[in-house]
Scaffold this motif. Structure first.
Motif, PDB file in Angstrom:
ATOM      1  N   VAL A   1       0.817  -1.233   0.000  1.00  0.00           N
ATOM      2  CA  VAL A   1       0.000   0.000   0.000  1.00  0.00           C
ATOM      3  C   VAL A   1       0.837   1.263   0.000  1.00  0.00           C
ATOM      4  CG1 VAL A   1      -1.955   1.179   1.070  1.00  0.00           C
ATOM      5  CG2 VAL A   1      -1.470  -1.167   1.676  1.00  0.00           C
ATOM      6  N   LYS A   2       1.775   1.347   0.951  1.00  0.00           N
ATOM      7  CA  LYS A   2       2.515   2.605   1.075  1.00  0.00           C
ATOM      8  C   LYS A   2       3.328   2.891  -0.190  1.00  0.00           C
ATOM      9  CE  LYS A   2       5.742   4.698   4.323  1.00  0.00           C
ATOM     10  NZ  LYS A   2       6.574   4.430   5.519  1.00  0.00           N
ATOM     11  N   GLY A   3       4.019   1.877  -0.678  1.00  0.00           N
ATOM     12  CA  GLY A   3       4.813   2.057  -1.899  1.00  0.00           C
ATOM     13  C   GLY A   3       3.942   2.492  -3.063  1.00  0.00           C
ATOM     14  N   ALA A   4       2.794   1.826  -3.202  1.00  0.00           N
ATOM     15  CA  ALA A   4       1.889   2.151  -4.323  1.00  0.00           C
ATOM     16  C   ALA A   4       1.322   3.556  -4.181  1.00  0.00           C
ATOM     17  CB  ALA A   4       0.759   1.128  -4.385  1.00  0.00           C
ATOM     18  N   PHE A   5       0.942   3.917  -2.953  1.00  0.00           N
ATOM     19  CA  PHE A   5       0.351   5.240  -2.757  1.00  0.00           C
ATOM     20  C   PHE A   5       1.360   6.348  -3.083  1.00  0.00           C
ATOM     21  CE2 PHE A   5      -0.332   9.075  -0.332  1.00  0.00           C
ATOM     22  CZ  PHE A   5      -1.598   9.425  -0.775  1.00  0.00           C
TER      23      PHE A   5
ATOM     24  N   ARG B   1      -3.515   7.743 -16.230  1.00  0.00           N
ATOM     25  CA  ARG B   1      -4.177   6.481 -15.877  1.00  0.00           C
ATOM     26  C   ARG B   1      -3.355   5.808 -14.784  1.00  0.00           C
ATOM     27  NH1 ARG B   1      -7.607   8.384 -18.421  1.00  0.00           N
ATOM     28  NH2 ARG B   1      -8.651   7.635 -20.317  1.00  0.00           N
ATOM     29  N   ILE B   2      -4.012   5.505 -13.677  1.00  0.00           N
ATOM     30  CA  ILE B   2      -3.357   4.716 -12.631  1.00  0.00           C
ATOM     31  C   ILE B   2      -4.186   3.456 -12.426  1.00  0.00           C
ATOM     32  CG2 ILE B   2      -2.655   4.631 -10.204  1.00  0.00           C
ATOM     33  CD1 ILE B   2      -2.217   7.689 -10.349  1.00  0.00           C
ATOM     34  N   VAL B   3      -3.525   2.306 -12.508  1.00  0.00           N
ATOM     35  CA  VAL B   3      -4.211   1.030 -12.284  1.00  0.00           C
ATOM     36  C   VAL B   3      -3.465   0.300 -11.164  1.00  0.00           C
ATOM     37  CG1 VAL B   3      -5.044  -1.115 -13.287  1.00  0.00           C
ATOM     38  CG2 VAL B   3      -4.828   0.917 -14.742  1.00  0.00           C
ATOM     39  N   ASN B   4      -4.185  -0.005 -10.108  1.00  0.00           N
ATOM     40  CA  ASN B   4      -3.601  -0.724  -8.984  1.00  0.00           C
ATOM     41  C   ASN B   4      -3.953  -2.203  -9.081  1.00  0.00           C
ATOM     42  OD1 ASN B   4      -2.499   1.579  -7.781  1.00  0.00           O
ATOM     43  ND2 ASN B   4      -4.482   2.106  -6.865  1.00  0.00           N
TER      44      ASN B   4
ATOM     45  N   SER C   1      -3.861  -5.067   3.485  1.00  0.00           N
ATOM     46  CA  SER C   1      -3.114  -4.196   2.551  1.00  0.00           C
ATOM     47  C   SER C   1      -3.922  -3.950   1.275  1.00  0.00           C
ATOM     48  CB  SER C   1      -1.758  -4.817   2.211  1.00  0.00           C
ATOM     49  OG  SER C   1      -1.877  -5.918   1.314  1.00  0.00           O
ATOM     50  N   LYS C   2      -4.601  -4.984   0.786  1.00  0.00           N
ATOM     51  CA  LYS C   2      -5.354  -4.821  -0.467  1.00  0.00           C
ATOM     52  C   LYS C   2      -6.668  -4.066  -0.217  1.00  0.00           C
ATOM     53  CE  LYS C   2      -2.371  -6.958  -3.130  1.00  0.00           C
ATOM     54  NZ  LYS C   2      -1.599  -6.254  -4.179  1.00  0.00           N
ATOM     55  N   GLY C   3      -7.264  -4.255   0.968  1.00  0.00           N
ATOM     56  CA  GLY C   3      -8.446  -3.452   1.304  1.00  0.00           C
ATOM     57  C   GLY C   3      -8.084  -1.973   1.381  1.00  0.00           C
ATOM     58  N   ALA C   4      -6.919  -1.684   1.963  1.00  0.00           N
ATOM     59  CA  ALA C   4      -6.461  -0.294   2.045  1.00  0.00           C
ATOM     60  C   ALA C   4      -6.154   0.249   0.648  1.00  0.00           C
ATOM     61  CB  ALA C   4      -5.221  -0.213   2.933  1.00  0.00           C
TER      62      ALA C   4
ATOM     63  N   MET D   1      -9.356   1.354  -1.000  1.00  0.00           N
ATOM     64  CA  MET D   1      -9.891   2.641  -0.555  1.00  0.00           C
ATOM     65  C   MET D   1      -9.019   3.801  -1.041  1.00  0.00           C
ATOM     66  SD  MET D   1     -12.376   4.161   0.579  1.00  0.00           S
ATOM     67  CE  MET D   1     -13.398   2.807   1.180  1.00  0.00           C
ATOM     68  N   ALA D   2      -7.701   3.628  -1.037  1.00  0.00           N
ATOM     69  CA  ALA D   2      -6.823   4.679  -1.586  1.00  0.00           C
ATOM     70  C   ALA D   2      -7.164   4.903  -3.065  1.00  0.00           C
ATOM     71  CB  ALA D   2      -5.361   4.280  -1.426  1.00  0.00           C
TER      72      ALA D   2
END
Ligand code: NAP
Length: 253
Positions: free
Chosen positions: A118-122, A139-142, A161-164, A167-168
Motif C-alpha cells: 500500500v505505502k509504496g503504491a500510494f 491512468r493509474i491502475v492498482n 493491505s489490499k483493502g487499504a 480505498m486509496a
C-alpha cells in the motif's frame, strides 16, 4: 469488430515488472504501443524483459528499486521521466504475500506487507500523479486482489493491505478524476505466477479455493494484463474509482 487498444505515444511505469503479472502487463502495454519503464528488485529479470519487449518496437527503460515509501517513489519517478519523458500511465503491481494464521503474524510481516503493497503504491501514485494532474491526462491502475474484497484465511496482513489499496484507489479517483486522471484497481483471484504457486500450489489449499471459482480454474497473468491495458486506454475514460474483480465469479456470491 474487435476494439483495438492503442497506447502509442504513452509512457507507462509498471512496478513488480520482473515476474508474473507485472511482466505480462509490460508485454501487453508494449504490444498496444506504450513505452515501458519497468521497476523491480531483480536486475536480471528486467534485462530479459527488455529482450522480450524488443519485437514490439517501443522504448524501454528500467530501474531496480525496493518500493516501500516516498523516498523511493521520488527516485523511481525521476528515473522514469529521465528515461522516457513524464509517465502518464502507472501500474502499481509490486506486491508480496507472506501469509500466516492471524495468531502468528509478526510485526515485521505486517509492516513489510503494508509498506510494499500500500505505502509504496500510494507514494508512487503521488509522485507521478502530480504531473498527470498538471497535464490533464493520466491512468493509474492498482493491482489489488480478491483478498481485499472478501476474507481469506491466513491473509490478515495481505487482505488488510489490499483493502487499504482499494480505498486509496477510490479517494485518488475522486480527487483526480476532474483533472483527466482515472484511478482504478483490478482484483484478481489466484493467478498462476511464482507468488501463487508458493501458497496455492499446496492441493489442500488450492483445491477448496478452486471449488469456489465458478469458472472452475485459476487465472493466467495475461488475463489480468488485458484488463489493465483496457483501463489504461481511452476506451475506459468513464471508468474511475472501480475495483474490478478478475475472479471467474468468486466474489459474485
Ligand atoms: P510475483 O510472481 O511474486 O512477482 C512479483 C514481482 O514484484 C516480482 O518481480 C518482484 O520482484 C516484485 N516486487 C515484490 N516486492 C517488490 C518491492 N518491494 N519493490 C519492487 N518490486 C517488488 O507476484 P504476482 O503473483 O505476479 O503478483 C503481482 C501482484 O498481483 C501483487 O500485487 C499481488 O498481490 C497481486 N495478486 C496476485 C495474485 C496471484 O494469485 N498471483 C492474485 C491477486 C493479486 P523480485 O522477484 O525481484 O522480488
Amino acid at each position: 469488430m474487435p476494439v483495438a487498444i492503442d497506447l502509442s505515444g504513452h509512457r507507462a511505469v509498471v512496478t513488480g515488472a520482473g515476474k508474473g503479472i507485472g511482466r505480462a502487463i509490460c508485454l501487453e502495454l508494449a504490444r498496444a504501443g506504450a513505452d515501458v519503464f519497468a521497476v523491480s528488485r531483480t536486475e536480471s529479470d528486467l534485462e530479459t524483459l527488455g529482450d522480450e519487449l524488443q519485437p514490439a518496437g517501443v522504448r524501454y527503460g528500467y530501474c531496480v528499486a525496493d518500493l516501500r515509501g516516498s523516498e523511493t517513489a521520488e527516485y523511481v519517478a525521476g528515473r522514469a521521466a529521465a528515461a522516457l519523458g513524464p509517465p502518464d500511465v502507472l501500474v502499481n503491481n509490486a506486491g508480496v504475500a507472506d501469509n500466516a494464521p492471524a495468531a502468528e503474524v509478526t510485526e515485521e510481516q505486517w509492516d513489510t506487507t503494508l509498506d510494499i503493497n500500500v505505502k509504496g503504491a500510494f507514494f508512487l501514485s503521488q509522485a507521478l500523479g502530480r504531473d498527470m494532474v498538471a497535464t490533464g491526462w493520466g491512468r493509474i491502475v492498482n493491482v489489488s486482489s480478491q483478498a481485499g474484497l472478501v476474507a481469506l484465511e491466513g491473509h490478515a496482513a495481505y487482505g488488510a493491505s489490499k483493502g487499504a489499496m482499494n480505498m486509496a484507489t477510490r479517494v485518488l479517483a475522486i480527487e483526480w478524476g476532474s483533472h483527466g486522471v482515472t484511478v482504478n484497481a483490478v482484483a484478481p483471484t489466484v493467478i498462476l505466477t511464482p507468488m501463487a504457486e508458493a501458497f496455492w500450489g499446496d492441493p489442500e489449499r488450492g483445491g477448496p479455493m478452486l471449488d469456489k471459482i465458478p469458472v472452475g480454474r485459476f487465472g493466467l497473468p495475461q488475463e489480468v494484463a488485458s484488463v489493465v491495458a483496457f483501463l489504461a486506454s481511452d476506451h475506459a475514460a468513464l471508468i474511475n474509482g472501480a475495483i474490478i474483480p478478475i475472479d471467474g465469479g468468486y466474489t459474485a456470491s
